[in-house]
Scaffold this motif. Structure first.
Motif, short mmCIF file in Angstrom:
data_model
loop_
_atom_site.label_atom_id
_atom_site.label_comp_id
_atom_site.label_asym_id
_atom_site.label_seq_id
_atom_site.Cartn_x
_atom_site.Cartn_y
_atom_site.Cartn_z
N PHE A 86 0.84 -1.20 0.00
CA PHE A 86 0.00 0.00 0.00
C PHE A 86 0.87 1.25 0.00
N TRP A 87 0.39 2.26 -0.67
CA TRP A 87 1.01 3.59 -0.65
C TRP A 87 -0.01 4.56 -0.06
N THR A 88 0.41 5.29 0.96
CA THR A 88 -0.50 6.17 1.70
C THR A 88 -0.07 7.62 1.54
N ARG A 89 -1.02 8.50 1.34
CA ARG A 89 -0.72 9.90 0.99
C ARG A 89 -0.59 10.83 2.20
N GLU A 90 -1.02 10.39 3.37
CA GLU A 90 -0.97 11.28 4.55
C GLU A 90 0.47 11.68 4.88
N GLN A 91 0.66 12.96 5.18
CA GLN A 91 2.00 13.47 5.51
C GLN A 91 2.04 14.19 6.86
N THR A 92 0.90 14.57 7.39
CA THR A 92 0.86 15.34 8.63
C THR A 92 -0.10 14.69 9.62
N GLY A 93 0.01 15.10 10.87
CA GLY A 93 -0.91 14.60 11.87
C GLY A 93 -2.34 15.01 11.61
N GLU A 94 -2.53 16.17 11.04
CA GLU A 94 -3.88 16.65 10.71
C GLU A 94 -4.53 15.70 9.71
N GLU A 95 -3.76 15.23 8.73
CA GLU A 95 -4.29 14.31 7.74
C GLU A 95 -4.43 12.90 8.31
N ALA A 96 -3.44 12.48 9.08
CA ALA A 96 -3.40 11.09 9.56
C ALA A 96 -4.36 10.83 10.72
N ALA A 97 -4.85 11.88 11.38
CA ALA A 97 -5.75 11.67 12.53
C ALA A 97 -7.02 10.92 12.14
N THR A 98 -7.39 10.97 10.87
CA THR A 98 -8.59 10.25 10.44
C THR A 98 -8.46 8.74 10.68
N TRP A 99 -7.23 8.20 10.60
CA TRP A 99 -7.01 6.78 10.89
C TRP A 99 -7.36 6.45 12.34
N LEU A 100 -7.21 7.42 13.22
CA LEU A 100 -7.44 7.19 14.65
C LEU A 100 -8.92 7.27 15.02
N PHE A 101 -9.74 7.95 14.17
CA PHE A 101 -11.11 8.24 14.59
C PHE A 101 -12.20 7.77 13.63
N PHE A 102 -11.95 7.79 12.33
CA PHE A 102 -12.99 7.37 11.39
C PHE A 102 -13.30 5.88 11.60
N GLN A 103 -14.55 5.58 11.89
CA GLN A 103 -14.93 4.20 12.16
C GLN A 103 -14.67 3.29 10.96
N HIS A 104 -14.93 3.78 9.75
CA HIS A 104 -14.74 2.92 8.58
C HIS A 104 -13.26 2.61 8.34
N LYS A 105 -12.35 3.49 8.75
CA LYS A 105 -10.92 3.21 8.58
C LYS A 105 -10.47 2.11 9.53
N HIS A 106 -10.98 2.13 10.75
CA HIS A 106 -10.65 1.08 11.71
C HIS A 106 -11.16 -0.27 11.21
N ALA A 107 -12.40 -0.27 10.67
CA ALA A 107 -12.96 -1.50 10.12
C ALA A 107 -12.17 -1.96 8.90
N TYR A 108 -11.70 -1.02 8.10
CA TYR A 108 -10.90 -1.32 6.91
C TYR A 108 -9.60 -2.03 7.28
N LEU A 109 -8.89 -1.53 8.29
CA LEU A 109 -7.65 -2.17 8.72
C LEU A 109 -7.90 -3.56 9.27
N ARG A 110 -8.96 -3.71 10.05
CA ARG A 110 -9.29 -5.04 10.60
C ARG A 110 -9.64 -6.01 9.48
#
Length: 500
Positions: free
Chosen positions: A302-326
């Protein structure tokens, strides 16, 4: 020398004029206005030097401003210079539980330490103070009610005894978001935070005879807890503002998911907040990738575009991202390790505050927790590459929503020359990763070093916060947010060895 609290400094903080260039613009306009009003052309040229403004801000005065400067300053702010450069007058103490010395010191300390925060103090007891939080590029900003109370820290517990319990009850009752700040001034100024909803539940479930409220010392306001509050509150409020529209848009998503490629202009939903737009794009991209990986048996890269904490914080909170990783972890369990590459140039690191770099670190640590081998390249030429998942020799699934004019851009690449290009990008970036090492511990330590994060401190704080729980810190209200990912990654980092 520590700054001396003056009415001038407080007004600059509240009006967000605490930058010389901003203040100078307002002062120049006031000089022109008062020159015309008093028929005194000489006032047109009155200005305040940067060094003078800096001295005023810290309360370092050798005497009052000169006559013409004084005339313009008093016209601009509506107070005499004697009042401006003295302590704030009694009107700012009308609400005793809010505007005591500790509360004022705390509000200034927060604004000084974190430029993305401003606190505005109310002059009446029946109106709450407000905490304005603003994002950098991705988050829209929001405002929460805030109230300060004196507190005493004993071991792992902070005890708040409100001087005016009725004021506390009135503050906690409204359904709007509120934040309580506990202020311990006994030695160095220490601040602790809790969500008003959590405080309300605590007082109802565990009432004390004196109306005292306790919270864990792990809720100390520092770069870790500020970063969590800063990102979560803005994301939560943005999603709540768009809740109905997002629900409607989800029903239309299947039409686009059936297509091998699509791009939806942001102009189709001009009323969405930035957070709402990004949630919609992220949710679509997650589903697009999972559907286009059907039939793939070997773990993709995988290649991920996030570069800052502001962008990457969605991984910590978006419910669908957590489900996606699982889901990905379950799908490729036993087939080998997945890998994911980030491009984080030094310029982005230097532009980010420590609290934002911590958010970025936690998002990457979350992936290592899910068994994903993370690599970080620092070459800026890779910054414009869209996110993708590469199933070697089969297909590249392109899916991007970040820093894009579209809500999302999705594609499925199958031609051999293009697949070789994606493979070369990944291999080149992986070969120069600054996040190197045979184990998650080694890689995360290397990442902390690159991001200039104090490793022992971070491990200790993550352990303390995971033990006490994060729900009392800030409780999300949107159904699209979860704290499960944050809770898990705090525990994961907190149980790593703190020594090098």
């Amino acid at each position: 020398m520590p700054a001396r609290l003056t009415l001038f400094r407080l007004l600059m903080q509240e009006r967000q004029w605490d930058n010389w260039s901003v203040f100078a613009g307002h002062f120049g306009q006031a000089a022109r206005d008062v020159a015309l009003k008093t028929s005194a052309p000489r006032l047109m040229g009155v200005a305040v030097a940067r060094r003078t403004f800096d001295r005023w801000m810290v309360g370092e005065l050798k005497g009052m401003p000169q006559r013409d400067t004084r005339v313009v300053l008093e016209h601009l702010l509506g107070f005499s210079c004697t009042e401006l450069f003295g302590p704030p007058p009694d009107v700012f103490s009308a609400a005793r539980a809010v505007h005591d010395r500790g509360g004022l010191a705390a509000s200034i300390a927060i604004s000084d330490r974190w430029p993305t925060s401003r606190l505005f103090m109310s002059a009446t007891g029946d109106v709450a103070d407000s905490w304005h939080i603003r994002g950098r590029r991705l988050l829209d900003g929001t405002t929460a009610a805030v109230q300060f109370h004196s507190a005493v820290t004993v071991g792992d517990t902070v005890r708040i005894t409100a001087a005016d319990n009725d004021s506390l009850v009135r503050f906690l009752r409204p359904v709007r978001r509120g934040i309580l700040v506990a202020v311990d001034e006994r030695e160095d100024l220490k601040l602790y935070v809790t969500d008003a909803a959590s405080a309300r539940r605590a007082l109802a479930s565990f009432p004390s005879p004196d109306g005292a409220l306790t919270l864990p010392a792990a809720h100390e306001l520092d770069d870790l807890t500020y970063g969590i509050l800063w990102s979560l509150i803005q994301i939560d409020d943005g999603l709540l503002a768009d809740d109905q529209v997002l629900d409607e848009e989800l029903r239309l998503m299947d039409t686009f998911l059936s297509l091998p490629r699509s791009a939806l202009s942001r102009e189709t939903q001009p009323g969405l907040t930035t957070v709402g737009s990004n949630w919609l794009g992220s949710a679509f991209c997650a589903q697009h990738i999972q559907r286009r990986l059907d039939g793939v048996t070997e773990p993709p890269v995988f290649w991920t575009r996030e570069q800052t904490g502001e962008e990457a914080a969605t991984w910590l909170f978006f419910q669908h991202k957590h489900a996606y990783l699982r889901s990905l972890a379950d799908r490729f369990a036993g087939a080998g390790a997945m890998s994911r590459t980030f491009c984080i140039p030094p310029s982005e690191v230097s532009r980010s505050s420590n609290y934002e770099r911590i958010l970025l670190f936690l998002a990457i640590a979350l992936m290592e927790l899910h068994g994903i081998h993370v690599r970080v390249t620092i070459h800026p030429e890779y910054s414009t590459i869209d996110g993708f998942a590469l199933a070697t020799g089969q297909r590249a699934v392109v899916a991007n929503w970040l820093r894009s004019e579209s809500l999302w851009r999705a594609d499925t690449i199958t031609t051999r020359p293009e697949l070789r290009s994606y493979q070369e990008i990944f291999m080149d970036a992986a070969a120069t990763s600054v996040m190197d090492g045979p184990s998650p511990l080694d890689r995360l330590r290397a990442l902390a070093g690159y991001l200039e994060i104090d490793w022992p401190w971070l491990v200790r704080r993550c352990l303390g916060l995971s033990t006490s729980g994060v729900t009392g810190l800030a409780r999300p209200r949107s159904r699209l947010i979860t704290l499960d990912a944050l809770t898990r990654v705090l525990h994961f980092v907190g149980t790593l060895p703190p020594d090098r």
